[in-house]
Design a protein around this motif. Structure first.
Motif, PDB file in Angstrom:
ATOM      1  N   GLY A 130       2.180  -3.971   5.674  1.00  0.00           N
ATOM      2  CA  GLY A 130       0.931  -4.244   4.978  1.00  0.00           C
ATOM      3  C   GLY A 130       1.127  -4.766   3.575  1.00  0.00           C
ATOM      4  O   GLY A 130       2.214  -4.660   2.999  1.00  0.00           O
ATOM      5  N   ASP A 131       0.075  -5.349   3.038  1.00  0.00           N
ATOM      6  CA  ASP A 131       0.101  -5.849   1.671  1.00  0.00           C
ATOM      7  C   ASP A 131      -1.310  -5.833   1.115  1.00  0.00           C
ATOM      8  O   ASP A 131      -2.290  -6.028   1.842  1.00  0.00           O
ATOM      9  CB  ASP A 131       0.662  -7.272   1.620  1.00  0.00           C
ATOM     10  CG  ASP A 131       1.060  -7.671   0.205  1.00  0.00           C
ATOM     11  OD1 ASP A 131       1.673  -6.840  -0.486  1.00  0.00           O
ATOM     12  OD2 ASP A 131       0.763  -8.799  -0.207  1.00  0.00           O
ATOM     13  N   LEU A 132      -1.402  -5.583  -0.169  1.00  0.00           N
ATOM     14  CA  LEU A 132      -2.669  -5.599  -0.891  1.00  0.00           C
ATOM     15  C   LEU A 132      -2.586  -6.651  -1.992  1.00  0.00           C
ATOM     16  O   LEU A 132      -1.511  -7.176  -2.296  1.00  0.00           O
ATOM     17  CB  LEU A 132      -2.968  -4.219  -1.496  1.00  0.00           C
ATOM     18  CG  LEU A 132      -3.027  -3.049  -0.531  1.00  0.00           C
ATOM     19  CD1 LEU A 132      -3.155  -1.743  -1.306  1.00  0.00           C
ATOM     20  CD2 LEU A 132      -4.186  -3.202   0.443  1.00  0.00           C
ATOM     21  N   ARG A 133      -3.730  -6.930  -2.600  1.00  0.00           N
ATOM     22  CA  ARG A 133      -3.774  -7.859  -3.723  1.00  0.00           C
ATOM     23  C   ARG A 133      -4.384  -7.157  -4.932  1.00  0.00           C
ATOM     24  O   ARG A 133      -5.437  -6.524  -4.836  1.00  0.00           O
ATOM     25  CB  ARG A 133      -4.610  -9.103  -3.379  1.00  0.00           C
ATOM     26  CG  ARG A 133      -4.269  -9.777  -2.075  1.00  0.00           C
ATOM     27  CD  ARG A 133      -2.826 -10.213  -1.993  1.00  0.00           C
ATOM     28  NE  ARG A 133      -2.492 -11.278  -2.923  1.00  0.00           N
ATOM     29  CZ  ARG A 133      -1.273 -11.821  -3.000  1.00  0.00           C
ATOM     30  NH1 ARG A 133      -0.288 -11.375  -2.234  1.00  0.00           N
ATOM     31  NH2 ARG A 133      -1.042 -12.797  -3.865  1.00  0.00           N
ATOM     32  N   THR A 189     -11.470  -8.222   0.608  1.00  0.00           N
ATOM     33  CA  THR A 189     -12.277  -7.021   0.836  1.00  0.00           C
ATOM     34  C   THR A 189     -11.731  -5.862   0.013  1.00  0.00           C
ATOM     35  O   THR A 189     -10.513  -5.653  -0.033  1.00  0.00           O
ATOM     36  CB  THR A 189     -12.249  -6.627   2.329  1.00  0.00           C
ATOM     37  OG1 THR A 189     -12.673  -7.735   3.110  1.00  0.00           O
ATOM     38  CG2 THR A 189     -13.143  -5.422   2.592  1.00  0.00           C
ATOM     39  N   PRO A 204       0.809  -1.226   0.000  1.00  0.00           N
ATOM     40  CA  PRO A 204       0.000   0.000   0.000  1.00  0.00           C
ATOM     41  C   PRO A 204       0.839   1.271   0.000  1.00  0.00           C
ATOM     42  O   PRO A 204       0.292   2.369  -0.099  1.00  0.00           O
ATOM     43  CB  PRO A 204      -0.817  -0.118   1.292  1.00  0.00           C
ATOM     44  CG  PRO A 204      -0.051  -1.043   2.166  1.00  0.00           C
ATOM     45  CD  PRO A 204       0.654  -1.996   1.254  1.00  0.00           C
ATOM     46  N   TYR A 244     -10.202  -2.491  -1.009  1.00  0.00           N
ATOM     47  CA  TYR A 244      -9.323  -1.567  -0.279  1.00  0.00           C
ATOM     48  C   TYR A 244      -9.932  -0.174  -0.291  1.00  0.00           C
ATOM     49  O   TYR A 244     -10.290   0.347  -1.351  1.00  0.00           O
ATOM     50  CB  TYR A 244      -7.949  -1.569  -0.947  1.00  0.00           C
ATOM     51  CG  TYR A 244      -6.934  -0.615  -0.394  1.00  0.00           C
ATOM     52  CD1 TYR A 244      -6.706  -0.493   0.974  1.00  0.00           C
ATOM     53  CD2 TYR A 244      -6.153   0.154  -1.258  1.00  0.00           C
ATOM     54  CE1 TYR A 244      -5.735   0.368   1.461  1.00  0.00           C
ATOM     55  CE2 TYR A 244      -5.180   1.010  -0.788  1.00  0.00           C
ATOM     56  CZ  TYR A 244      -4.974   1.120   0.572  1.00  0.00           C
ATOM     57  OH  TYR A 244      -4.017   1.979   1.044  1.00  0.00           O
ATOM     58  N   ARG A 248      -7.693  -3.018  -6.303  1.00  0.00           N
ATOM     59  CA  ARG A 248      -6.856  -3.372  -5.150  1.00  0.00           C
ATOM     60  C   ARG A 248      -7.735  -3.792  -3.980  1.00  0.00           C
ATOM     61  O   ARG A 248      -8.657  -3.088  -3.588  1.00  0.00           O
ATOM     62  CB  ARG A 248      -5.952  -2.198  -4.781  1.00  0.00           C
ATOM     63  CG  ARG A 248      -4.935  -1.871  -5.876  1.00  0.00           C
ATOM     64  CD  ARG A 248      -3.932  -0.828  -5.452  1.00  0.00           C
ATOM     65  NE  ARG A 248      -4.588   0.444  -5.170  1.00  0.00           N
ATOM     66  CZ  ARG A 248      -4.039   1.415  -4.429  1.00  0.00           C
ATOM     67  NH1 ARG A 248      -2.846   1.243  -3.894  1.00  0.00           N
ATOM     68  NH2 ARG A 248      -4.689   2.541  -4.233  1.00  0.00           N
ATOM     69  N   HIS A 249      -7.408  -4.957  -3.446  1.00  0.00           N
ATOM     70  CA  HIS A 249      -8.168  -5.539  -2.348  1.00  0.00           C
ATOM     71  C   HIS A 249      -7.237  -5.830  -1.171  1.00  0.00           C
ATOM     72  O   HIS A 249      -6.011  -5.919  -1.336  1.00  0.00           O
ATOM     73  CB  HIS A 249      -8.829  -6.849  -2.784  1.00  0.00           C
ATOM     74  CG  HIS A 249      -9.906  -6.687  -3.801  1.00  0.00           C
ATOM     75  ND1 HIS A 249     -11.237  -6.908  -3.534  1.00  0.00           N
ATOM     76  CD2 HIS A 249      -9.863  -6.307  -5.106  1.00  0.00           C
ATOM     77  CE1 HIS A 249     -11.958  -6.687  -4.619  1.00  0.00           C
ATOM     78  NE2 HIS A 249     -11.148  -6.319  -5.588  1.00  0.00           N
ATOM     79  N   LEU A 250      -7.831  -6.017   0.011  1.00  0.00           N
ATOM     80  CA  LEU A 250      -7.078  -6.548   1.139  1.00  0.00           C
ATOM     81  C   LEU A 250      -6.837  -8.037   0.928  1.00  0.00           C
ATOM     82  O   LEU A 250      -7.388  -8.649   0.004  1.00  0.00           O
ATOM     83  CB  LEU A 250      -7.852  -6.307   2.441  1.00  0.00           C
ATOM     84  CG  LEU A 250      -8.186  -4.839   2.774  1.00  0.00           C
ATOM     85  CD1 LEU A 250      -8.966  -4.764   4.086  1.00  0.00           C
ATOM     86  CD2 LEU A 250      -6.924  -3.988   2.850  1.00  0.00           C
ATOM     87  N   GLN A 251      -6.032  -8.618   1.798  1.00  0.00           N
ATOM     88  CA  GLN A 251      -5.677 -10.026   1.640  1.00  0.00           C
ATOM     89  C   GLN A 251      -6.901 -10.942   1.642  1.00  0.00           C
ATOM     90  O   GLN A 251      -6.923 -11.966   0.956  1.00  0.00           O
ATOM     91  CB  GLN A 251      -4.726 -10.450   2.774  1.00  0.00           C
ATOM     92  CG  GLN A 251      -3.357  -9.786   2.724  1.00  0.00           C
ATOM     93  CD  GLN A 251      -2.414 -10.479   1.767  1.00  0.00           C
ATOM     94  OE1 GLN A 251      -2.831 -11.285   0.946  1.00  0.00           O
ATOM     95  NE2 GLN A 251      -1.131 -10.158   1.850  1.00  0.00           N
ATOM     96  N   ASP A 252      -7.931 -10.559   2.409  1.00  0.00           N
ATOM     97  CA  ASP A 252      -9.114 -11.415   2.485  1.00  0.00           C
ATOM     98  C   ASP A 252     -10.103 -11.179   1.345  1.00  0.00           C
ATOM     99  O   ASP A 252     -11.188 -11.769   1.324  1.00  0.00           O
ATOM    100  CB  ASP A 252      -9.825 -11.228   3.835  1.00  0.00           C
ATOM    101  CG  ASP A 252     -10.369  -9.808   4.034  1.00  0.00           C
ATOM    102  OD1 ASP A 252     -10.240  -8.976   3.106  1.00  0.00           O
ATOM    103  OD2 ASP A 252     -10.921  -9.533   5.115  1.00  0.00           O
TER     104      ASP A 252
END
Length: 439
Positions: A83-86, A116, A61, A118, A110-114
């Motif tokens: 942190g990290d995004l996908r 969701t 991020p 971003y 861009r999403h969170l790891q789960d």
């Protein structure tokens, strides 16, 4: 994002494999645009594309805190190492790149790891603003004008690669093969080009694309720019989209065209009350919108009166000196003339739609149109004359803060202030020099 959704994405991307492989695609570029308007990328080999579609590709991020020159600031919500995004490619927009053999492209969410979404994803902000407008019973169509200059590649100075006159056929003849290759590439990528022509500045050209869904329009703006960059490089030249390539010269704009619709009715034809309210909302918040549409120090070298840049908070029918130009006819639309291509197109879409939706909700009314160059009328307010002034207007605009969300709005401000601090002692020529080949 649950396991069933991931399985669906994996299966869809797998179905795309044979077609991409048959067209000799080796890798897929996944792009997003940061808050400084720079297109960033991570790429995957074609055989990893289905996995990337389902599980994303990692990206820090920290990119939300990048300045245009890759300097990283420490902001209130971005800028640290944690942190990290996908990155998840939009499979509906996968495009084989005609100007880059062996490559395909897709814009990424861009999403969170789960899985969701971003909260500071700029493309996500454009999607939310589009959905909010739909809740008011309207849709929008949008398109961008892309202006750029082509220069010789053996110097960091700007030396025009063509000598033909402004708007002159001579210039287009000198660049005949280049222009034809560019149009062929865009056509092969299913980009509908309305027109191409030589523009006013030395070595300058412009392309206009067909109106489409607002998020798709922002995607297309990214694709067109990167295609221009690729074709220009293949012809041994350099492309610049900077708002002021040479101090004292004419700048590159990034005008947004927007129409409002109910079903099959274009509400700008005949200027319906809804179209007026939407336009009035954009006009009312335009000074704050400059922080996203004119987001760089170089923007304010371009945004000056009597240069057709739209430097005044005013609107007019077919008036190219007002910030908002109302275009009449069967394809009536609103042109926002003051913006340039250092802007993130997703932020532009989100901000303009958010401002227009606020105008709709308030049933806002436009002031009287301006029918001359506004510089000749006393009392017509200017748009911000500096990035600092634009940021101050943005910060106090509750509609824009709500549109972007508190975290993204604050990060936009932090990045703008970072650029101002970093180049606080730079001369206009110094600003033009440092931004010339970055956008």
């Amino acid at each position: 994002m649950d396991s069933a959704e991931r399985d669906q994405l994996f299966d869809r991307a797998t179905e795309l494999f044979d077609g991409l492989n048959a067209r000799d695609v080796a890798a897929v570029a996944l792009t997003w645009v940061d808050n400084s308007g720079i297109t960033r990328v991570k790429s995957v080999p074609l055989r990893r594309f289905a996995h990337a579609a389902a599980w994303g590709v990692g990206a820090s991020p920290v990119f939300d805190a990048f300045l245009f020159d890759d300097w990283i600031i420490t902001g209130r919500h971005a800028g640290g190492p944690v942190g990290d995004l996908r990155l998840h490619p939009d499979l509906d927009r996968i495009t084989v790149l005609a100007g880059q053999p062996g490559w395909a492209w897709a814009p990424a969410d861009r999403h969170l790891q789960d899985g969701t979404p971003y909260v500071m994803d700029q493309r996500g902000a454009a999607k939310r603003a589009t959905a909010k407008l739909a809740e008011q019973g309207c849709t929008a169509k949008a398109g961008f004008e892309i202006e750029w200059v082509i220069g010789k590649a053996d110097t960091d100075d700007f030396v025009p690669a063509t000598t033909g006159p402004a708007y002159g056929h001579t210039r287009q003849i000198e660049m005949s093969d280049y222009c034809a290759d560019l149009l062929r590439a865009l056509d092969q990528q299913d980009v509908v080009v309305l027109q191409l022509h030589p523009e006013y500045a030395a070595g300058q050209f412009e392309i206009s694309t067909a109106p489409e869904d607002p998020v798709a329009a922002a995607d297309t703006a990214v694709l067109v720019r990167e295609t221009i960059r690729a074709i220009t490089a293949r012809h041994g030249m350099r492309a610049s989209f900077s708002p002021k390539v040479v101090v004292g010269g004419v700048g590159n704009g990034g005008h947004l065209h927007l129409s409002l619709w109910k079903g099959e009715q274009n509400l700008f034809v005949g200027m319906t009350p809804e179209a007026e309210s939407f336009s009035a909302g954009v006009l009312a918040h335009l000074r704050g919108l400059c922080a996203v549409g004119c987001p760089s120090l170089a923007s304010y070298l371009r945004l000056v009166p009597s240069h057709w840049a739209g430097a005044y908070v005013a609107w007019g029918t077919e008036n190219r000196e007002t910030a908002l130009r109302m275009i009449e006819g069967p394809h009536a639309n609103l042109e926002v003339k003051c913006f340039d291509l250092t802007a993130n197109p997703y932020l532009v879409i989100a901000g303009v739609l958010g401002a227009g939706a606020a105008g709709l909700a308030e049933q806002a009314k436009l002031p009287e149109p301006v029918v001359v160059d506004p510089v000749s009328i006393e009392g017509v307010p200017r748009l911000p004359t500096s990035l600092a002034e634009a940021v101050a207007e943005f910060e106090k605009d509750d509609v824009l803060t709500e549109t972007f969300g508190a975290e993204l709005a604050a990060t936009i401000v932090d990045v703008r202030r970072g650029e101002m601090e970093r180049y606080k002692d730079a001369s206009p020529q110094g600003i033009a020099n440092v931004t010339r080949w970055r956008h």
